[in-house]
Write a protein that holds these residues in place. Structure first.
Motif, mmCIF file in Angstrom:
data_model
loop_
_atom_site.group_PDB
_atom_site.id
_atom_site.type_symbol
_atom_site.label_atom_id
_atom_site.label_comp_id
_atom_site.label_asym_id
_atom_site.label_seq_id
_atom_site.Cartn_x
_atom_site.Cartn_y
_atom_site.Cartn_z
ATOM 1 N N ALA A 145 -10.226 3.443 6.112
ATOM 2 C CA ALA A 145 -11.484 2.882 6.620
ATOM 3 C C ALA A 145 -11.239 2.019 7.850
ATOM 4 O O ALA A 145 -11.974 2.103 8.842
ATOM 5 C CB ALA A 145 -12.168 2.067 5.526
ATOM 6 N N ALA A 146 -10.191 1.192 7.814
ATOM 7 C CA ALA A 146 -9.898 0.320 8.952
ATOM 8 C C ALA A 146 -9.554 1.136 10.194
ATOM 9 O O ALA A 146 -9.992 0.816 11.311
ATOM 10 C CB ALA A 146 -8.750 -0.627 8.594
ATOM 11 N N GLU A 147 -8.790 2.198 10.033
ATOM 12 C CA GLU A 147 -8.417 3.033 11.182
ATOM 13 C C GLU A 147 -9.624 3.743 11.770
ATOM 14 O O GLU A 147 -9.751 3.868 12.993
ATOM 15 C CB GLU A 147 -7.351 4.037 10.750
ATOM 16 N N ARG A 148 -10.523 4.193 10.914
ATOM 17 C CA ARG A 148 -11.732 4.858 11.426
ATOM 18 C C ARG A 148 -12.651 3.864 12.127
ATOM 19 O O ARG A 148 -13.287 4.195 13.136
ATOM 20 C CB ARG A 148 -12.468 5.560 10.285
ATOM 21 N N LEU A 149 -12.730 2.645 11.603
ATOM 22 C CA LEU A 149 -13.536 1.618 12.263
ATOM 23 C C LEU A 149 -12.985 1.303 13.643
ATOM 24 O O LEU A 149 -13.739 1.131 14.609
ATOM 25 C CB LEU A 149 -13.555 0.342 11.423
ATOM 26 N N LEU A 150 -11.671 1.212 13.738
ATOM 27 C CA LEU A 150 -11.040 0.929 15.032
ATOM 28 C C LEU A 150 -11.350 2.044 16.029
ATOM 29 O O LEU A 150 -11.602 1.796 17.207
ATOM 30 C CB LEU A 150 -9.531 0.794 14.834
ATOM 31 N N GLU A 151 -11.363 3.273 15.546
ATOM 32 C CA GLU A 151 -11.650 4.420 16.411
ATOM 33 C C GLU A 151 -13.111 4.443 16.843
ATOM 34 O O GLU A 151 -13.429 4.793 17.987
ATOM 35 C CB GLU A 151 -11.300 5.706 15.659
ATOM 36 N N LYS A 152 -14.008 4.058 15.942
ATOM 37 C CA LYS A 152 -15.453 4.117 16.227
ATOM 38 C C LYS A 152 -15.906 2.984 17.157
ATOM 39 O O LYS A 152 -16.896 3.130 17.871
ATOM 40 C CB LYS A 152 -16.244 4.017 14.922
ATOM 41 N N HIS A 153 -15.224 1.837 17.116
ATOM 42 C CA HIS A 153 -15.631 0.675 17.919
ATOM 43 C C HIS A 153 -14.671 0.537 19.097
ATOM 44 O O HIS A 153 -13.611 -0.076 18.972
ATOM 45 C CB HIS A 153 -15.635 -0.600 17.071
ATOM 46 N N ASP A 154 -15.062 1.098 20.235
ATOM 47 C CA ASP A 154 -14.148 1.119 21.367
ATOM 48 C C ASP A 154 -13.923 -0.259 21.979
ATOM 49 O O ASP A 154 -12.994 -0.452 22.757
ATOM 50 C CB ASP A 154 -14.650 2.090 22.431
ATOM 51 N N TYR A 155 -14.762 -1.263 21.633
ATOM 52 C CA TYR A 155 -14.612 -2.581 22.216
ATOM 53 C C TYR A 155 -13.693 -3.489 21.400
ATOM 54 O O TYR A 155 -13.328 -4.576 21.838
ATOM 55 C CB TYR A 155 -15.982 -3.276 22.347
ATOM 56 N N THR A 156 -13.310 -3.065 20.208
ATOM 57 C CA THR A 156 -12.552 -3.953 19.339
ATOM 58 C C THR A 156 -11.064 -3.603 19.355
ATOM 59 O O THR A 156 -10.678 -2.467 19.651
ATOM 60 C CB THR A 156 -13.085 -3.899 17.891
ATOM 61 N N THR A 157 -10.235 -4.590 19.035
ATOM 62 C CA THR A 157 -8.791 -4.366 18.967
ATOM 63 C C THR A 157 -8.262 -4.503 17.545
ATOM 64 O O THR A 157 -7.104 -4.172 17.294
ATOM 65 C CB THR A 157 -8.046 -5.373 19.862
ATOM 66 N N THR A 158 -9.100 -4.985 16.632
ATOM 67 C CA THR A 158 -8.670 -5.185 15.248
ATOM 68 C C THR A 158 -9.809 -4.859 14.299
ATOM 69 O O THR A 158 -10.943 -5.281 14.520
ATOM 70 C CB THR A 158 -8.239 -6.647 14.998
ATOM 71 N N ALA A 159 -9.501 -4.106 13.256
ATOM 72 C CA ALA A 159 -10.474 -3.816 12.203
ATOM 73 C C ALA A 159 -9.838 -4.183 10.862
ATOM 74 O O ALA A 159 -8.683 -3.841 10.605
ATOM 75 C CB ALA A 159 -10.884 -2.350 12.213
ATOM 76 N N GLU A 160 -10.590 -4.885 10.020
ATOM 77 C CA GLU A 160 -10.074 -5.321 8.723
ATOM 78 C C GLU A 160 -11.016 -4.866 7.611
ATOM 79 O O GLU A 160 -12.238 -5.021 7.720
ATOM 80 C CB GLU A 160 -9.932 -6.842 8.678
ATOM 81 N N VAL A 161 -10.425 -4.324 6.559
ATOM 82 C CA VAL A 161 -11.194 -3.883 5.392
ATOM 83 C C VAL A 161 -10.500 -4.416 4.146
ATOM 84 O O VAL A 161 -9.280 -4.273 3.996
ATOM 85 C CB VAL A 161 -11.286 -2.342 5.315
ATOM 86 N N SER A 162 -11.260 -5.039 3.258
ATOM 87 C CA SER A 162 -10.702 -5.496 1.986
ATOM 88 C C SER A 162 -11.626 -5.083 0.861
ATOM 89 O O SER A 162 -12.824 -4.853 1.071
ATOM 90 C CB SER A 162 -10.513 -7.022 1.983
ATOM 91 N N MET A 163 -11.062 -4.952 -0.328
ATOM 92 C CA MET A 163 -11.872 -4.573 -1.483
ATOM 93 C C MET A 163 -11.313 -5.241 -2.727
ATOM 94 O O MET A 163 -10.146 -5.623 -2.797
ATOM 95 C CB MET A 163 -11.893 -3.058 -1.675
ATOM 96 N N SER A 164 -12.178 -5.387 -3.721
ATOM 97 C CA SER A 164 -11.751 -5.866 -5.038
ATOM 98 C C SER A 164 -12.516 -5.080 -6.093
ATOM 99 O O SER A 164 -13.633 -4.612 -5.849
ATOM 100 C CB SER A 164 -12.019 -7.372 -5.196
ATOM 101 N N ALA A 165 -11.886 -4.912 -7.247
ATOM 102 C CA ALA A 165 -12.515 -4.145 -8.324
ATOM 103 C C ALA A 165 -11.841 -4.505 -9.639
ATOM 104 O O ALA A 165 -10.681 -4.942 -9.657
ATOM 105 C CB ALA A 165 -12.405 -2.644 -8.066
ATOM 106 N N GLU A 166 -12.553 -4.319 -10.724
ATOM 107 C CA GLU A 166 -11.998 -4.554 -12.054
ATOM 108 C C GLU A 166 -11.393 -3.256 -12.584
ATOM 109 O O GLU A 166 -12.067 -2.221 -12.634
ATOM 110 C CB GLU A 166 -13.094 -5.040 -13.016
ATOM 111 N N LEU A 167 -10.123 -3.318 -12.956
ATOM 112 C CA LEU A 167 -9.452 -2.169 -13.547
ATOM 113 C C LEU A 167 -9.295 -2.421 -15.044
ATOM 114 O O LEU A 167 -8.680 -3.409 -15.458
ATOM 115 C CB LEU A 167 -8.078 -1.966 -12.915
ATOM 116 N N VAL A 168 -9.841 -1.533 -15.859
ATOM 117 C CA VAL A 168 -9.763 -1.652 -17.315
ATOM 118 C C VAL A 168 -8.838 -0.561 -17.834
ATOM 119 O O VAL A 168 -9.028 0.622 -17.546
ATOM 120 C CB VAL A 168 -11.156 -1.536 -17.961
ATOM 121 N N THR A 169 -7.809 -0.954 -18.584
ATOM 122 C CA THR A 169 -6.867 0.003 -19.159
ATOM 123 C C THR A 169 -6.763 -0.218 -20.665
ATOM 124 O O THR A 169 -7.080 -1.299 -21.169
ATOM 125 C CB THR A 169 -5.467 -0.152 -18.530
ATOM 126 N N ARG A 170 -6.313 0.799 -21.367
ATOM 127 C CA ARG A 170 -6.147 0.701 -22.821
ATOM 128 C C ARG A 170 -4.708 0.320 -23.154
ATOM 129 O O ARG A 170 -3.771 0.734 -22.483
ATOM 130 C CB ARG A 170 -6.510 2.031 -23.487
#
Length: 309
Positions: free
Chosen positions: A91-116
């Motif tokens: 996602a960050a690499e595609r954002l960098l490609e889509k926004h020709d004016y920017t030099t840095t793109a940052e993407v973060s995520m969080s999620a709950e992982l439930v295991t047995r």
């Protein structure tokens, strides 16, 4: 007497200031993680997406930018991924490609992982929850990705336990118990100390994809505290957890040291420039404050420190 106010400029000023981060938070998407032929793990992930804004540009065109962000996240999350950090990196690499004016793109995520898993004494099947954290920063020089997790466990205060041991020694001496028997008893039966719920966070950041199994990372974090805890527990399990915790009492900073040792033991293949972030927070049971310890260090430096120790 009335005073005429000067005209107010309604338009934006010609001079702008560059911003390091402009973007959106709280974007929720389903993420599917492949499991080698088994049904994929499905996560409800929350994303934060940012690009930097140069001083020559007044804004990021928020409405169009949001549509672009949503389109990129939809494309990436439509198919199964092998690692959650890859989702952020792509996602960050595609954002960098889509926004020709920017030099840095940052993407973060969080999620709950439930295991047995099974409880430690009675073997009852139960579930365990960990919070997955992942991020990526894409620039013209390349992409750095981070993977990590926050887990909950139990800790026991060694200082409090030491005071209980002193009291037990005095009482056993009064009862005529010899010193050798006293030490043998205290070794077999850990004395009480105030306990608390602890929260361990461990993340690894590298150039490209960190070569780490997320389940191994979660295990290192869970084992860094005095004892693991379980969602469902029968009395034998409660006894097991209580004994284990008091047999391995740890201060908050001891937990971070255990995270460091576990990281070097389990992930010795990581490059020297990998960045390890270790954090422990304890919800103190007999104080109104909480305890916290934290360390960020390069893997090479961590190896050297532990080799010397």
């Amino acid at each position: 007497m009335s005073h005429q106010l000067p005209d107010v400029q309604a338009s934006a000023p010609d001079v702008t200031v560059g911003l390091s981060q402009v973007g959106v938070t709280g974007v929720e998407k389903l993420v599917k993680i492949s499991r080698n032929g088994d049904r994929p793990i499905v996560l409800m992930a929350e994303f934060e997406v940012f690009v930097d804004l140069p001083s020559g540009r007044k804004g990021i065109d928020m409405s169009r930018n949001l549509a672009t962000i949503d389109e990129i996240l939809e494309e990436i999350t439509r198919e199964e991924a092998y690692r959650v950090e890859e989702v952020c990196g792509d996602a960050a690499e595609r954002l960098l490609e889509k926004h020709d004016y920017t030099t840095t793109a940052e993407v973060s995520m969080s999620a709950e992982l439930v295991t047995r898993e099974d409880t430690p004494a009675s073997g009852i099947e139960t579930q365990s929850t960990a919070t997955i954290v992942a991020s990526a920063t894409a620039t013209e020089s390349g992409t750095r990705e981070e993977i990590g997790a926050e887990v909950t466990g139990m800790t026991v205060c060694p200082c409090s336990q030491g005071m209980s041991e002193s009291r037990a020694r005095e009482k056993l001496a009064e009862l005529g118990v010899d010193e050798e028997t006293t030490e043998e008893f205290l070794e077999a039966v850990p004395q009480p100390g105030h306990s608390q719920r602890g929260h361990a966070t461990l993340t690894v950041t590298t150039d490209g994809h960190p070569d780490i199994d997320l389940r191994d990372l979660i295990d290192v974090a869970r084992d860094s505290m005095s004892a693991r805890i379980y969602n469902m527990a029968k009395r034998p399990d409660e006894d097991h957890m209580t004994y284990q915790a008091h047999a391995d009492a740890k201060f908050v900073e001891d937990c971070v040291r255990a995270l460091a040792e576990g990281t070097v033991d389990e992930f010795d293949h990581l490059p020297d420039d990998a960045v390890i972030h270790m954090k422990q927070s304890n919800d103190e049971s007999i104080h109104q404050h909480n305890a916290h310890a934290e360390r960020e260090v390069r893997m090479g430096d961590l190896r050297d420190e532990l080799d010397v120790a």
